[in-house]
Write a protein that holds these residues in place. Structure first.
Motif, short mmCIF file in Angstrom:
data_model
loop_
_atom_site.label_atom_id
_atom_site.label_comp_id
_atom_site.label_asym_id
_atom_site.label_seq_id
_atom_site.Cartn_x
_atom_site.Cartn_y
_atom_site.Cartn_z
N TRP A 160 17.98 -55.05 32.70
CA TRP A 160 17.12 -55.45 32.87
C TRP A 160 16.80 -56.49 33.63
O TRP A 160 17.94 -56.90 33.98
CB TRP A 160 16.48 -55.52 31.01
N ASN A 185 12.77 -52.27 34.20
CA ASN A 185 14.34 -51.54 33.79
C ASN A 185 15.02 -52.11 34.90
O ASN A 185 14.21 -52.42 36.47
CB ASN A 185 14.59 -50.44 33.82
N LEU A 204 10.16 -54.41 26.06
CA LEU A 204 10.35 -56.19 26.02
C LEU A 204 9.08 -57.10 27.31
O LEU A 204 9.28 -58.57 27.01
CB LEU A 204 12.00 -56.11 27.81
N GLY A 255 9.82 -50.71 30.95
CA GLY A 255 9.39 -51.90 30.34
C GLY A 255 8.25 -52.61 29.28
O GLY A 255 8.79 -53.98 29.06
N CYS A 301 8.69 -57.83 33.56
CA CYS A 301 9.36 -57.09 33.27
C CYS A 301 9.83 -55.97 33.86
O CYS A 301 8.99 -55.42 33.02
CB CYS A 301 9.15 -57.76 31.50
#
Length: 127
Positions: A80, A75, A32, A29, A73
Motif C-alpha cells: 500500500w 495499492n 485504507l 484503496g 491512498c
C-alpha cells in the motif's frame, strides 16, 4: 504539492469488489482511505465527508483553513501507499502566502504516526 510517499505492507485492508470501476483499473484503496479518515481524529485532524475516488487513488478530504488538503491512498506493487497533497488558490501563492508547505508537513507527520502506531502495518518506509 505533495509529501513523500509512505509505502507499507498490511493485510488489514480488503479490496472491495469493483471499487476500481470508480478509479482506474487496478487502483484500489477504498478501505485504507476509510480507515485513515477515521484515524485522523486521533491526531487532531478532521476528515470531511466521504472518501473520494480519483483516477490515481482514493482520497480523504481533510479540514484545512487556507487550502484543500487530502490524503491519497492506493495499492502499490509491494503493498500500500499513501501521501498527502494540497492545493490552494493561485492568488495566495502569487501574494507570497503559500500555505501548502506547512499544511502538508503537519498532516504528513500525523499520517506517518498513525501508520507507525497501527497494528498490522509493517515495512513502513518512504519512497
Amino acid at each position: 504539492m505533495h509529501s513523500p510517499i509512505l509505502m507499507f505492507q498490511s493485510t488489514r485492508f480488503e479490496i472491495v469488489q469493483d471499487e476500481d470501476k470508480l478509479t482506474n483499473p487496478g487502483i484500489f484503496g477504498r478501505r485504507l482511505a476509510e480507515w485513515m479518515a477515521n484515524e485522523l481524529s486521533t491526531r487532531g485532524y478532521h476528515a470531511l465527508g466521504e472518501v473520494i475516488p480519483e483516477d490515481f487513488a482514493w482520497c480523504v478530504p481533510v479540514a484545512a483553513e487556507d487550502c484543500e488538503l487530502y490524503v491519497a491512498c492506493a495499492n502499490a506493487e509491494e503493498g500500500w501507499q499513501t501521501y498527502v497533497f494540497a492545493d490552494c488558490g493561485l492568488m495566495a501563492r502569487l501574494a507570497g502566502r503559500d500555505p501548502r508547505i506547512e499544511a502538508v508537513a503537519g498532516l504528513y507527520s500525523a499520517v506517518r504516526a498513525i501508520l507507525e502506531d497501527a497494528p498490522g502495518i509493517s515495512y513502513l518506509h518512504t519512497q
